[in-house]
Design a protein around this motif. Sequence first.
Motif, PDB file in Angstrom:
ATOM      1  N   MET A   1     -55.201  31.632  -7.267  1.00 42.25           N
ATOM      2  CA  MET A   1     -55.502  31.294  -8.638  1.00 42.25           C
ATOM      3  C   MET A   1     -54.844  29.953  -8.943  1.00 42.25           C
ATOM      4  N   HIS A   2     -55.614  29.063  -9.567  1.00 44.44           N
ATOM      5  CA  HIS A   2     -55.104  27.748  -9.955  1.00 44.44           C
ATOM      6  C   HIS A   2     -55.549  27.456 -11.375  1.00 44.44           C
ATOM      7  N   ALA A   3     -54.713  26.754 -12.129  1.00 46.39           N
ATOM      8  CA  ALA A   3     -55.014  26.469 -13.529  1.00 46.39           C
ATOM      9  C   ALA A   3     -54.437  25.125 -13.936  1.00 46.39           C
ATOM     10  N   ASN A   4     -54.900  24.665 -15.069  1.00 44.78           N
ATOM     11  CA  ASN A   4     -54.380  23.471 -15.728  1.00 44.78           C
ATOM     12  C   ASN A   4     -53.960  23.858 -17.136  1.00 44.78           C
ATOM     13  N   VAL A   5     -53.085  23.070 -17.729  1.00 46.78           N
ATOM     14  CA  VAL A   5     -52.726  23.282 -19.130  1.00 46.78           C
ATOM     15  C   VAL A   5     -54.004  23.164 -19.960  1.00 46.78           C
TER      16      VAL A   5
ATOM     17  N   GLU B   1     -58.506  41.341 -18.159  1.00 48.90           N
ATOM     18  CA  GLU B   1     -59.335  42.505 -18.490  1.00 48.90           C
ATOM     19  C   GLU B   1     -58.419  43.705 -18.739  1.00 48.90           C
ATOM     20  N   GLY B   2     -58.893  44.658 -19.520  1.00 46.85           N
ATOM     21  CA  GLY B   2     -58.108  45.863 -19.783  1.00 46.85           C
ATOM     22  C   GLY B   2     -57.857  46.638 -18.496  1.00 46.85           C
ATOM     23  N   LYS B   3     -56.662  47.164 -18.355  1.00 45.31           N
ATOM     24  CA  LYS B   3     -56.301  47.894 -17.137  1.00 45.31           C
ATOM     25  C   LYS B   3     -56.695  49.369 -17.210  1.00 45.31           C
ATOM     26  N   HIS B   4     -56.813  49.893 -18.399  1.00 42.70           N
ATOM     27  CA  HIS B   4     -57.114  51.313 -18.593  1.00 42.70           C
ATOM     28  C   HIS B   4     -58.281  51.452 -19.566  1.00 42.70           C
ATOM     29  N   VAL B   5     -58.932  52.596 -19.536  1.00 41.48           N
ATOM     30  CA  VAL B   5     -60.006  52.863 -20.479  1.00 41.48           C
ATOM     31  C   VAL B   5     -59.461  52.709 -21.899  1.00 41.48           C
TER      32      VAL B   5
ATOM     33  N   PRO C   1     -50.164  36.568 -13.522  1.00 42.08           N
ATOM     34  CA  PRO C   1     -51.450  37.276 -13.605  1.00 42.08           C
ATOM     35  C   PRO C   1     -51.675  38.217 -12.427  1.00 42.08           C
ATOM     36  N   GLY C   2     -52.269  39.361 -12.735  1.00 38.27           N
ATOM     37  CA  GLY C   2     -52.616  40.329 -11.709  1.00 38.27           C
ATOM     38  C   GLY C   2     -54.063  40.170 -11.276  1.00 38.27           C
ATOM     39  N   SER C   3     -54.531  41.123 -10.498  1.00 38.03           N
ATOM     40  CA  SER C   3     -55.889  41.068  -9.963  1.00 38.03           C
ATOM     41  C   SER C   3     -56.956  41.261 -11.034  1.00 38.03           C
ATOM     42  N   ASP C   4     -56.562  41.702 -12.224  1.00 35.11           N
ATOM     43  CA  ASP C   4     -57.498  41.909 -13.324  1.00 35.11           C
ATOM     44  C   ASP C   4     -57.643  40.661 -14.196  1.00 35.11           C
ATOM     45  N   ALA C   5     -57.086  39.534 -13.758  1.00 33.95           N
ATOM     46  CA  ALA C   5     -57.104  38.306 -14.557  1.00 33.95           C
ATOM     47  C   ALA C   5     -57.860  37.200 -13.834  1.00 33.95           C
TER      48      ALA C   5
END
Length: 68
Positions: free
Chosen positions: A1-5, A12-16, A52-56
């Motif tokens: 994962m790479h980002a800029n300012v 995303e939501g992790k649970h229902v 960030p986790g895998s849901d991001a």
Amino acid sequence: MHANVGDRLIEEGKHVGDHRRIGVITALRRDDGAPPYMVRWLDTDHEALVFPGSDAHVEPGDNAGAPR
């Protein structure tokens, strides 16, 4: 994962029933654009250091194409 300012971090939501969170990356901790990021969450205006986790994922902000 790479980002800029200025890019958006989408978690995303992790649970229902969890809602999607959207934040703006306000600072990078590494020169190569890898996490962690300082993020200002749009729903609360709270700023936090985020690993960030895998849901991001990252979406380009208004500065798309700007150097890191």
